[in-house]
Design a protein around this motif. Structure first.
Motif, short mmCIF file in Angstrom:
data_model
loop_
_atom_site.label_atom_id
_atom_site.label_comp_id
_atom_site.label_asym_id
_atom_site.label_seq_id
_atom_site.Cartn_x
_atom_site.Cartn_y
_atom_site.Cartn_z
N GLY A 24 0.75 -1.06 -0.01
CA GLY A 24 -0.08 -0.08 0.14
C GLY A 24 1.17 1.19 -0.07
N LEU A 25 0.66 2.19 -0.76
CA LEU A 25 1.36 3.41 -1.14
C LEU A 25 0.63 4.56 -0.56
CD1 LEU A 25 2.80 2.91 -4.51
CD2 LEU A 25 3.83 2.16 -2.31
N ASP A 26 1.28 5.38 0.33
CA ASP A 26 0.52 6.65 0.55
C ASP A 26 0.68 7.56 -0.73
OD1 ASP A 26 3.23 7.58 0.75
OD2 ASP A 26 3.22 8.33 2.62
N ARG A 27 0.08 8.77 -0.67
CA ARG A 27 -0.01 9.83 -1.72
C ARG A 27 1.41 10.29 -2.14
NH1 ARG A 27 -3.48 13.36 -4.07
NH2 ARG A 27 -2.67 15.41 -4.72
N GLU A 28 2.22 10.61 -1.14
CA GLU A 28 3.63 10.97 -1.38
C GLU A 28 4.49 10.11 -2.14
OE1 GLU A 28 7.39 12.88 1.01
OE2 GLU A 28 5.94 12.17 2.21
N THR A 29 4.27 8.86 -1.59
CA THR A 29 5.23 7.64 -2.24
C THR A 29 4.67 7.34 -3.56
OG1 THR A 29 5.62 6.63 -0.02
CG2 THR A 29 5.95 5.48 -1.87
N ARG A 30 3.15 7.31 -3.73
CA ARG A 30 2.74 7.18 -5.10
C ARG A 30 3.18 8.11 -5.94
NH1 ARG A 30 -3.36 5.74 -4.83
NH2 ARG A 30 -2.27 3.98 -3.81
N HIS A 31 3.30 9.53 -5.73
CA HIS A 31 3.88 10.61 -6.34
C HIS A 31 5.25 10.47 -6.88
CE1 HIS A 31 4.15 14.53 -8.09
NE2 HIS A 31 5.12 14.73 -7.23
N GLU A 32 6.00 10.14 -5.84
CA GLU A 32 7.49 9.88 -6.18
C GLU A 32 7.80 8.58 -7.07
OE1 GLU A 32 9.00 9.45 -2.10
OE2 GLU A 32 9.08 11.67 -1.92
N LEU A 33 7.21 7.59 -6.86
CA LEU A 33 7.26 6.66 -7.73
C LEU A 33 6.64 7.00 -9.24
CD1 LEU A 33 7.79 3.43 -8.01
CD2 LEU A 33 5.64 2.95 -7.39
N ALA A 34 5.62 7.62 -9.32
CA ALA A 34 5.32 8.16 -10.46
C ALA A 34 6.07 8.95 -11.35
CB ALA A 34 3.85 8.78 -10.46
N MET A 35 6.86 9.66 -10.60
CA MET A 35 7.88 10.91 -10.93
C MET A 35 9.14 10.06 -11.65
SD MET A 35 9.15 13.78 -11.63
CE MET A 35 8.07 14.99 -10.66
N LEU A 36 9.54 8.93 -10.76
CA LEU A 36 10.52 8.04 -11.16
C LEU A 36 10.05 7.45 -12.27
CD1 LEU A 36 11.92 6.87 -7.79
CD2 LEU A 36 12.86 8.47 -9.36
N ALA A 37 8.88 6.77 -12.60
CA ALA A 37 8.55 5.90 -13.59
C ALA A 37 8.50 6.74 -15.15
CB ALA A 37 7.30 5.32 -13.32
N ALA A 38 8.14 8.01 -14.95
CA ALA A 38 8.11 8.96 -15.94
C ALA A 38 9.53 9.40 -16.37
CB ALA A 38 7.37 10.16 -15.57
N VAL A 39 10.37 9.55 -15.38
CA VAL A 39 11.79 9.78 -15.84
C VAL A 39 12.58 8.82 -16.58
CG1 VAL A 39 14.14 10.54 -14.63
CG2 VAL A 39 11.94 11.86 -13.94
N PHE A 40 12.49 7.64 -15.86
CA PHE A 40 13.39 6.48 -16.43
C PHE A 40 12.50 5.79 -17.27
CE2 PHE A 40 15.24 6.82 -11.92
CZ PHE A 40 16.42 6.96 -12.38
N ASP A 41 11.33 6.27 -17.89
CA ASP A 41 10.56 5.58 -18.80
C ASP A 41 10.23 3.96 -18.85
OD1 ASP A 41 9.14 5.75 -21.44
OD2 ASP A 41 10.78 5.38 -22.42
#
Length: 107
Positions: A24-41
């Motif tokens: 389970g991810l909180d909002r901040e962790t979900r945002h950080e994971l989404a940012m990393l996914a976008a950056v690393f494609d």
């Protein structure tokens, strides 16, 4: 506790980890994971989670935090765990009897 207990606990935890570990991810962790996914494609987040675990583990080992917690909980270090024996066993300190200081210099 000691090396045998640590090995048993690691093996038990390894068996309990499912291939599909749901976290389970909180909002901040979900945002950080989404940012990393976008950056690393990346197509999914699985690879990022694997990298995060590796990075956390390596950082914990490098800073000595793992050894600190292992020493507190199991009275061993990570090097002792990897070798399968304690430093006393490696150096042979366990095979010699304790010296009797009172009789040490008596002839």
């Amino acid at each position: 506790m000691g090396l045998d207990e640590l090995t048993a606990d690691v093996e038990t935890a390894f068996k309990e980890i499912d291939d599909e570990e749901a976290v389970g991810l909180d909002r901040e962790t979900r945002h950080e994971l989404a940012m990393l996914a976008a950056v690393f494609d990346t197509d999914g987040t699985d690879e990022l989670v694997r990298r995060a675990v590796h990075l956390l583990f390596q950082t914990t080992v490098d800073r000595g935090n793992l050894d600190f917690h292992l020493r507190q909980g199991y009275d061993v270090t990570y090097d002792e765990y990897l070798s399968g024996m304690t430093y006393d066993e490696m150096t042979g300190q366990n095979q010699y009897p304790q010296r009797d200081d009172e009789r040490r210099y008596q002839m």
